[in-house]
Design a protein around this motif. Structure first.
Motif, PDB file in Angstrom:
ATOM      1  N   LEU B 312      43.422  24.968   5.374  1.00  0.00           N
ATOM      2  CA  LEU B 312      43.268  24.291   6.667  1.00  0.00           C
ATOM      3  C   LEU B 312      41.876  23.697   6.819  1.00  0.00           C
ATOM      4  CD1 LEU B 312      45.038  26.968   8.906  1.00  0.00           C
ATOM      5  CD2 LEU B 312      45.915  24.689   8.362  1.00  0.00           C
ATOM      6  N   LEU B 317      40.937  21.155   9.631  1.00  0.00           N
ATOM      7  CA  LEU B 317      41.591  21.893  10.714  1.00  0.00           C
ATOM      8  C   LEU B 317      40.936  23.263  10.859  1.00  0.00           C
ATOM      9  CD1 LEU B 317      45.244  20.955   9.789  1.00  0.00           C
ATOM     10  CD2 LEU B 317      43.965  20.176  11.789  1.00  0.00           C
ATOM     11  N   PRO B 318      41.072  23.865  12.020  1.00  0.00           N
ATOM     12  CA  PRO B 318      40.455  25.185  12.189  1.00  0.00           C
ATOM     13  C   PRO B 318      41.288  26.265  11.508  1.00  0.00           C
ATOM     14  CG  PRO B 318      41.548  24.520  14.207  1.00  0.00           C
ATOM     15  CD  PRO B 318      41.686  23.370  13.251  1.00  0.00           C
ATOM     16  N   GLN B 320      43.290  29.792  10.995  1.00  0.00           N
ATOM     17  CA  GLN B 320      44.237  30.403  11.927  1.00  0.00           C
ATOM     18  C   GLN B 320      44.436  31.894  11.679  1.00  0.00           C
ATOM     19  OE1 GLN B 320      45.840  28.959  14.447  1.00  0.00           O
ATOM     20  NE2 GLN B 320      45.268  26.825  14.117  1.00  0.00           N
TER      21      GLN B 320
ATOM     22  N   LEU D 185      49.285  24.228  11.260  1.00  0.00           N
ATOM     23  CA  LEU D 185      49.408  25.678  11.098  1.00  0.00           C
ATOM     24  C   LEU D 185      49.898  26.058   9.706  1.00  0.00           C
ATOM     25  CD1 LEU D 185      51.063  26.863  14.412  1.00  0.00           C
ATOM     26  CD2 LEU D 185      48.656  26.896  13.786  1.00  0.00           C
ATOM     27  N   PRO D 186      49.425  27.207   9.213  1.00  0.00           N
ATOM     28  CA  PRO D 186      49.957  27.722   7.954  1.00  0.00           C
ATOM     29  C   PRO D 186      51.290  28.431   8.204  1.00  0.00           C
ATOM     30  CG  PRO D 186      48.325  29.243   8.817  1.00  0.00           C
ATOM     31  CD  PRO D 186      48.374  28.070   9.777  1.00  0.00           C
ATOM     32  N   ILE D 189      51.502  32.011  10.118  1.00  0.00           N
ATOM     33  CA  ILE D 189      51.536  32.120  11.584  1.00  0.00           C
ATOM     34  C   ILE D 189      52.965  31.964  12.085  1.00  0.00           C
ATOM     35  CG2 ILE D 189      50.927  30.857  13.690  1.00  0.00           C
ATOM     36  CD1 ILE D 189      48.567  32.333  12.842  1.00  0.00           C
ATOM     37  N   ASP D 326      36.965  23.819  19.084  1.00  0.00           N
ATOM     38  CA  ASP D 326      36.485  23.550  17.736  1.00  0.00           C
ATOM     39  C   ASP D 326      36.127  22.071  17.699  1.00  0.00           C
ATOM     40  OD1 ASP D 326      36.826  26.104  16.599  1.00  0.00           O
ATOM     41  OD2 ASP D 326      38.980  25.760  16.518  1.00  0.00           O
ATOM     42  N   ALA D 328      35.931  19.841  15.521  1.00  0.00           N
ATOM     43  CA  ALA D 328      36.823  18.965  14.763  1.00  0.00           C
ATOM     44  C   ALA D 328      38.102  18.682  15.542  1.00  0.00           C
ATOM     45  CB  ALA D 328      37.161  19.599  13.418  1.00  0.00           C
ATOM     46  N   ILE D 329      38.600  19.685  16.198  1.00  0.00           N
ATOM     47  CA  ILE D 329      39.847  19.535  16.939  1.00  0.00           C
ATOM     48  C   ILE D 329      39.628  18.769  18.231  1.00  0.00           C
ATOM     49  CG2 ILE D 329      41.578  20.829  18.230  1.00  0.00           C
ATOM     50  CD1 ILE D 329      41.848  20.773  15.169  1.00  0.00           C
ATOM     51  N   ARG D 332      39.965  15.239  17.975  1.00  0.00           N
ATOM     52  CA  ARG D 332      41.259  14.680  17.580  1.00  0.00           C
ATOM     53  C   ARG D 332      42.261  14.679  18.721  1.00  0.00           C
ATOM     54  NH1 ARG D 332      42.038  17.528  11.619  1.00  0.00           N
ATOM     55  NH2 ARG D 332      43.103  15.714  10.799  1.00  0.00           N
TER      56      ARG D 332
END
Lengths: 341, 341, 341, 341
Positions: B312, B317-318, B320, D185-186, D189, D326, D328-329, D332
């Motif tokens: 990520l 991306l942050p 998680q 998301l990975p 999660i 965050d 970066a987020i 966006r």
């Protein structure tokens, strides 16, 4: 008119064991209690009470002819939690006499202990404690070479009555794939609880934890023996929670001793176990001396279930908590009078 | 342009311990791995890699000046799962370098073992097994005089991070009243999981099972000692799952020895415990040699969390899954480098 | 020997409605089906089949004398899901003939719809849609002045059979305090599902959502009328999911019209509702034309429950899915033959 | 020394909207409140307060130079629940100033309404109510020809932040197969919540209910358009719960009008919707005028989350409830200042 009589003949239990004072007071408000706790009630006492009896709480024999002499009888509640062959079940059904037993009273403590034993086998809890006390412990990853995490492991439940279902509810957070073998149940019942109906062999082959709650019947003596243990994956866990009669006990011990599986048992072919029984030294086992069900709260649950259902029956409503004796089933169960639990 | 470098310096762990081949392959697709597993990476190697490093997986020291020489660095992931004082956390935050650790990797196995130990203490599982092996077992109700059923018992959780919360989820089917003491959390977090925020004394007085997951900090050394054990009800269960430093260990042993409480511990002031330590003979205890967390799956979880978050981060991306190092918190934790788990 | 006969007399339903091809195939493997779907089976046909019939699937009248002529009969399964007064229940019980109905088949779709209607009343969903279509909508907070969040609101369930219990399971994530009023049940059943047994008045006073699943009996006609609605808090929601006979319907409409409560109903005193019935314009209501139960899957569930239980019965095992007709209860229910659902 | 100042600049909200008196009292105990509710706080006021401000509650612009003049500032909490571009996020991070927003405050009411709307679409609740009011209702099975039972139906969730996860928890009793599409998301999660990670096309093809919670970003404008709706099975349900910008709104309306899918929407490209917008007459739709989140309890949740986190921060602890910006987020997200909710 004589007051309605409740015949209480509870041996091997006593009212004090199975009822809190509050529950006993509820029972006393339902009729005049005639209690025999020092010995089983004598036949002549029983005969004298039959004309007035509305309910029997206990294991009194009730053949057909006695039923005929008890015209007001509405319920027989066995508090041993076995259906014994000393009752004419068909005649009771024909007469509309409820024959009940609070069988599920033991479900909660047995299921809880089953989970404790499963976690013990999987995580090596009592073995690690013994090792530590002996000064031979290992630490960390090295101490976990044989660990089976219960979370996510395939589980097999053999016998899916009150106990099996309660166990299933307790393990929900562990997100196991759960297979169930119970030849008396339709798939629907099993699937509603998010389990898969399975034949016995598949269950044994796929499960890392196999838990036996099956009651002994006329058909299932020793149905789990050497061939069945051989189907299990090496190192898997087998828990016997119901009665020794359903397994080939010596084969089970042998399978543990050889290291093929790890085993926990709460029951034994002869209880108490003889002092010099070599089983006591078996490795890869956790022993529980028929003690998972006999907790104080379980015994009180017997009493409160019996009284709550009797309250309903005497109001003309059907019972809600106890198990009903289906004549066909009662004759197939091989329960014996209990001395303990 | 040189390929992005991932500096891997994982001791005391190895990549093989913490990554399945599939996870390792994902890591390799993210950059060129430079790995030091036989010994901690040498300073000159580190210096040579800094200009190209996008991530560090390991416990490499990263003072401010090194950060300045690593302009592409985006993440430092400690795989020991402790935040060590060898990183300038404030500088990392200022630079936007993520400092992470997959701390929750141990939550699932520790919580599972905590439930196993709690059921053992409540139901007397390992004690009954020892008694059976010694030929001194009792049966049925007589064997349950000291039983505490876990179901429905009041439970107290001390420390409500990943471990405490996972434990809370595992025990949901037991329908306990759960009190939580955690001075770093607002009531909202606790109540969302259907627990009650509690002060420490009330928790100790009311709970039949007290489970300690609190990490050691600069403020909580030995905060559970003789006065606290005295508040507990006689016969209640105390489980130490985090670090020995948070309790007065001798007071805990004394409370078990006297029979005031029953105790399970996974940690000890000195590990390995000396062979002749008299603690080994303490009654009313279940011993676990720092082994509840160090399961194979937990170690693999470290690797998979680290790689998933790195994927990520390298996409902008942050993360998680891993815990972020809040500078204020990192400086308050008293973690030490681990040798085991 | 003649093959065993299964007499199928399912009107107002048809086999196609209630059985998927797979389920029907299972039924056909149990015996020779004799089916009357165009009209109820004629008496002479019935008489001719009685000597060979092992099961009846349908609503065929079975007075005592007919039972005597059906010596092999083991089960009568009503697929309308009502127990009708055309069966001698006591004689069936005396003979050991199972009288069953898959009553719970409708529980899942009705409970799902009840939650949909409750959320509609609480959140104003259909009213807001109507307003939007009419160009009179409001937005945001202004549009939520009358909102009752379902999550966390006190809920009262009247009638806690299959439907009420299914509803209770569906709303678990909303963490409501749930009161139950059901005079046929002991507190234990209610508490096992984490609800509180309540008298009717307290339930009405405290609940923000009151959901009625109570079946009509000889004792409860119109037991919910103006005095009961008056006990409810202003603006609370009342949902009638069972039968119109249990409420004073006009009083319910009046309570909605006045704005005292908001109401959803799935049933009406006369169905279809007359075209010019002024009830159609009542504000503060959501109308459902007796349609919450009659879903395709519910009808198929009737068939699959019936067949699964018949399979068990013909193996000598007790049924597990259908409701059993307790004679005392069957005589107290005021069900009528259904034309719809 | 001047008392620490908490600068409160909450428009378009007011403190009364977002804080109960009890929560406001907690806030007042943390510092001296300086509040501007009639209008956004003027620059000169802000400048005068900066030297003493420990926290900002509101949407005050905080460019880098202002941060430099606020040496005691520890937290900026946006109570609109959007991260706006008027803050230098990187500078805040470098300084260790927490930038937070209680974004999850709306998760519970929106998720609850989403379930209400899903049940409405599946079971035809508002359409049946309209039909009944118009005298054109059908009954029973005939009224369920288009019914999709929510229980057991495949569900797709697009956007799996707070809202999507809360929705997932609410639908657990319905035992759906749940696919999730969320490119940020990975898989871990998603799988932890018993869902399956999915690509967008598969999700659209397989789900009978598709629920969109995705926030608008710089990358996802109109990512759900005619080609995506065409992938959905005929008659399936589509719910738009986040922002109109993520869909091609006209294509969505067309897909509903044609009868290909059924649609519920809580958002519109222009709000309020023009009075004569022909969208208002679209069949197969349920309209909600941006009202699912704006409930009283959600607004109070904003306040209580903000204050609870501020309490922690001022004790030197990390916040636990609000979302962190965050950098970066934040850059966006395409959030705009809200006028409603």
């Amino acid at each position: 008119m004589a007051a309605p009589v409740i015949l209480v003949d509870p041996l091997p239990r006593t009212l004090e064991q199975i009822m809190t004072p509050a529950v006993r007071a509820r029972l006393e408000s339902l009729g005049r209690l005639v209690i025999s706790e020092a010995r089983p009630m004598h036949d002549d006492e029983i005969e004298a009470l039959l004309p007035h009896a509305v309910a029997i709480i206990g294991q009194t024999a009730m053949p057909r002819e006695r039923l005929g002499r008890a015209p007001q009888l509405k319920a027989i509640i066995n508090v041993e939690t076995n259906f014994l062959p000393n009752i004419d079940y068909a005649a009771c059904q024909a007469r509309g006499v409820w024959v009940l037993t609070p069988a599920s009273a033991f479900a909660a403590p047995v299921a809880e202990a089953a989970l404790g034993l499963a976690l013990d086998l999987g995580r090596g809890i009592s073995a690690a404690d013994r090792a530590f006390r002996a000064g031979s412990e290992t630490y960390g990853l090295e101490a976990n070479l044989d660990t089976i995490r219960f979370e996510g492991a395939p589980v097999g439940i053999i016998g899916f009555g009150d106990l099996g279902r309660k166990f299933r509810e307790l393990i929900r957070p562990f997100r196991n794939e759960v297979r169930v073998y119970d030849p008396w149940l339709p798939a629907e019942i099993i699937e509603r609880l998010d389990c898969r109906q399975s034949d016995l062999d598949t269950l044994l082959e796929r499960s890392r934890f196999v838990v036996v709650f099956a009651a002994p019947t006329t058909e299932n003596a020793h149905f789990l023996g050497a061939p069945q243990f051989a189907l299990m994956q090496k190192g898997s866990a087998f828990l016997l929670m119901s009665r020794a009669a359903v397994v080939d006990f010596q084969a089970m011990i042998a399978a543990a001793r050889s290291g093929h599986i790890r085993v926990a048992t709460d029951v034994f072919p002869v209880e108490p176990v003889p002092a010099d029984d070599p089983v006591r030294a078996t490795p890869n086992m956790v022993f529980s001396a028929h003690r998972t069900g006999g907790t104080r709260d379980a015994l009180f649950e017997i009493g409160s279930m019996a009284v709550a259902d009797l309250e309903l029956i005497l109001k003309g409503l059907p019972p809600q908590l106890c198990r009903r004796a289906d004549p066909a089933i009662a004759s197939r169960l091989r329960s014996q009078p209990v001395s303990k639990t």
